[in-house]
Scaffold this active site. Structure first.
Site, mmCIF file in Angstrom:
data_model
loop_
_atom_site.group_PDB
_atom_site.id
_atom_site.type_symbol
_atom_site.label_atom_id
_atom_site.label_comp_id
_atom_site.label_asym_id
_atom_site.label_seq_id
_atom_site.Cartn_x
_atom_site.Cartn_y
_atom_site.Cartn_z
ATOM 1 N N LYS A 36 15.737 -103.486 51.038
ATOM 2 C CA LYS A 36 16.529 -104.881 51.142
ATOM 3 C C LYS A 36 17.564 -105.084 51.679
ATOM 4 C CE LYS A 36 16.815 -103.589 45.859
ATOM 5 N NZ LYS A 36 15.801 -105.161 45.662
ATOM 6 N N ARG A 66 8.068 -101.337 38.035
ATOM 7 C CA ARG A 66 6.864 -101.299 37.274
ATOM 8 C C ARG A 66 6.040 -100.655 37.629
ATOM 9 N NH1 ARG A 66 5.825 -107.042 40.892
ATOM 10 N NH2 ARG A 66 7.944 -106.773 40.262
#
Length: 537
Positions: free
Chosen positions: A308, A382
């Site tokens: 990030k 996920r």
């Protein structure tokens, strides 16, 4: 304490008066103050105060209190308005004494809940005068991993013991070596509510106290820094809830590998903190199949190899927010002795870049058996949920499954910080969640699911890829999760990325973690999954 027994003139700190439709003030106040209050209640400023809001008079004459707060609470106020009135008091609660003077009213317990929720404080890492001896540098203090505690004033966790009664030794966790020593507990406010029937209010407030405790527990977890709340520390705090009557077990990496949870393990393989799954069970509903709550617990998300940007990365300590909500709900259920069967499962990992970390282009096998192409290592939540969702269904055959996760930035683009996103394969479950969220004042908005979105996450090399890019990002994430739900199982996915740690305060929370979802899920369980007491209709 009954209001008639109180000497209001001697009470220090703050005095909060709940004012009904007729504008009556308590007896026993000095004449000068009564005249001042009457003038305030006749003013345009008071006329502009909406139900649940307040105005303040500083340094009132003739009493020891530093301030008098006038809080508008209509006779027919609903629960939301009463909580808002309490929040107006809680927002100014400070660290001293607060006395709330309440007339006879059906919603005083809701006022108390609002005071607690808004008055929450997480300031344990702020130094106070006298914390260190003169001349002693902070870096000279002993450095140890902190014990599991509630920093909000909620019930302290029990000492960790195994079934034989021996003290549990936590699994080694190098990240904890950087943790500060256990900080002192912050000063807390003292709140006294004076009302005509305190025993009735205390009885009515019991479930609210359990609810507040669950919200506090969630907020504490989300607010903790990642060098304190490692995967091992998180698991230890959940194990400590065995003292409340929860059945808690921790699955370590060896067991996860044996079960085939390779998608989850792949996320954490670049971290020094061991990956874990914690299972919490509350069995209060007889032989009924349980509701399964599943939470994403990424204790820090650097993005992994798909790292990030530096700006804002410090907030990725909140990427375990879904797991925090599940933990808070389970705590509430245990404290209020819910007549329901609920199992809470959380996948605890840390997503870090390392020579061992998974790479974009890797292909991993899930517990279900589906092969997943990893396009972006920052779409890791996920992968964690895929394995835990499948395990929950395989082991418990639940009546329904609800998972929570700070899953996508796309849901913030779509809904901002006012609503969580709801995705569901079952209309009845979706309606139940929407109704529960509305009743508790937590924003929730249903989003679409459709087979067409599956095309976006088709993989050239595997059964599915973990990211389809920016377009419909929150929907494709939900479509991915739906692959791991058995046919016929009611399922809902709550994307709480925008509401778990919003940029400012909310109606019932100061700036910081909100605990969004604890109240909604507790209400859902009451409405749809909890047995009624014998004799109820």
């Amino acid at each position: 304490m009954p209001a008639s027994d109180a000497d209001l003139t001697a009470r220090k700190g703050r005095l909060a008066l709940l004012i009904g439709d007729r504008g009556q003030t308590p007896r026993g106040l000095p004449p000068a103050l009564r005249r001042g209050l009457a003038r305030a209640l006749e003013s345009k400023a008071w006329a502009d105060v909406k139900p649940g809001a307040a105005m303040e008079l500083a340094f009132p004459a003739g009493i020891a209190a530093d301030a008098v707060q006038l809080v508008r609470l209509p006779r027919k106020a609903d629960a939301a308005t009463a909580r808002k009135a309490g929040a107006a008091i809680g927002a100014r609660i400070g660290k001293g004494e607060v006395t709330v003077v309440a007339p006879a009213h059906d919603r005083i317990a809701e006022v108390a809940l609002g005071i607690a929720l808004k008055g929450y404080d997480f300031s344990v890492y702020k130094s106070r005068p006298g914390d260190h001896a003169e001349g002693e540098a902070a870096e000279d203090l002993p450095v140890t991993a902190p014990q599991a505690v509630s920093h909000s004033g909620a019930m302290p966790d029990a000492r960790l013991v195994d079934s034989a009664g021996a003290e549990t030794v936590p699994e080694p966790d190098r990240a904890a070596a950087d943790a500060p020593s256990e900080p002192p507990q912050p000063d807390k406010a003292s709140v006294t509510i004076l009302c005509p029937d305190p025993e009735a209010v205390a009885r009515a407030a019991g479930d609210g106290a359990a609810l507040a405790e669950g919200v506090f527990f969630t907020r504490d977890l989300v607010n903790e820094p990642a060098n304190v709340l490692t995967t091992s520390d998180f698991a230890d705090r959940l194990l400590a809830m065995q003292e409340l009557g929860l059945e808690v077990e921790v699955l370590d990496e060896h067991e996860l590998s044996r079960l085939g949870m390779r998608a989850l393990l792949a996320v954490g393989q670049g971290s020094e903190s061991p990956s874990k799954v914690v299972v919490m069970r509350w069995n209060g509903g007889g032989d009924e199949p349980p509701l399964a709550l599943v939470g994403k617990g990424v204790v820090f998300d650097s993005g992994g190899i798909s790292i990030k940007p530096a700006q804002g990365m410090e907030e990725m300590t909140m990427d375990m927010g879904g797991a925090g909500v599940v933990a808070g709900v389970m705590r509430t259920l245990a404290l209020r002795r819910a007549r329901a069967n609920v199992v809470g499962l959380v996948g605890l990992v840390e997503n870090m870049p390392d020579g061992r970390a998974q790479r974009p282009g890797d292909i991993v096998r899930s517990m279900k058996g589906d092969m997943i192409e990893v396009i972006n290592t920052d779409a890791e939540g996920r992968l964690v949920l895929a394995d835990v969702l499948w395990y929950a269904q395989d082991r418990f055959q639940p009546a329904a499954v609800v998972n929570l996760a700070t899953l996508t930035g796309a849901i913030i683009v779509a809904l901002g910080h006012e609503n969580a996103g709801l995705f569901a394969n079952d209309d009845a479950l979706a309606e139940g969640l929407l109704k529960a969220a509305a009743a508790e004042g937590e924003g929730l908005w249903r989003m679409p699911l459709a087979p067409a979105y599956d095309e976006i996450i088709k993989s050239r090399l595997a059964d599915v890829k973990n990211s389809g890019g920016r377009a419909a990002g929150s929907i494709t994430a939900a479509q991915f999760l739906q692959r791991f739900i058995r046919k016929g199982t009611p399922w809902a996915h709550l994307d709480i990325a925008g509401v778990a740690l919003p940029p400012g305060e909310t109606t019932l929370a100061p700036k910081g973690a909100t605990g969004w979802g604890v109240m909604t899920l507790d209400r859902l369980i009451r409405d749809r999954f909890e047995a009624r007491p014998s004799g109820d209709r």
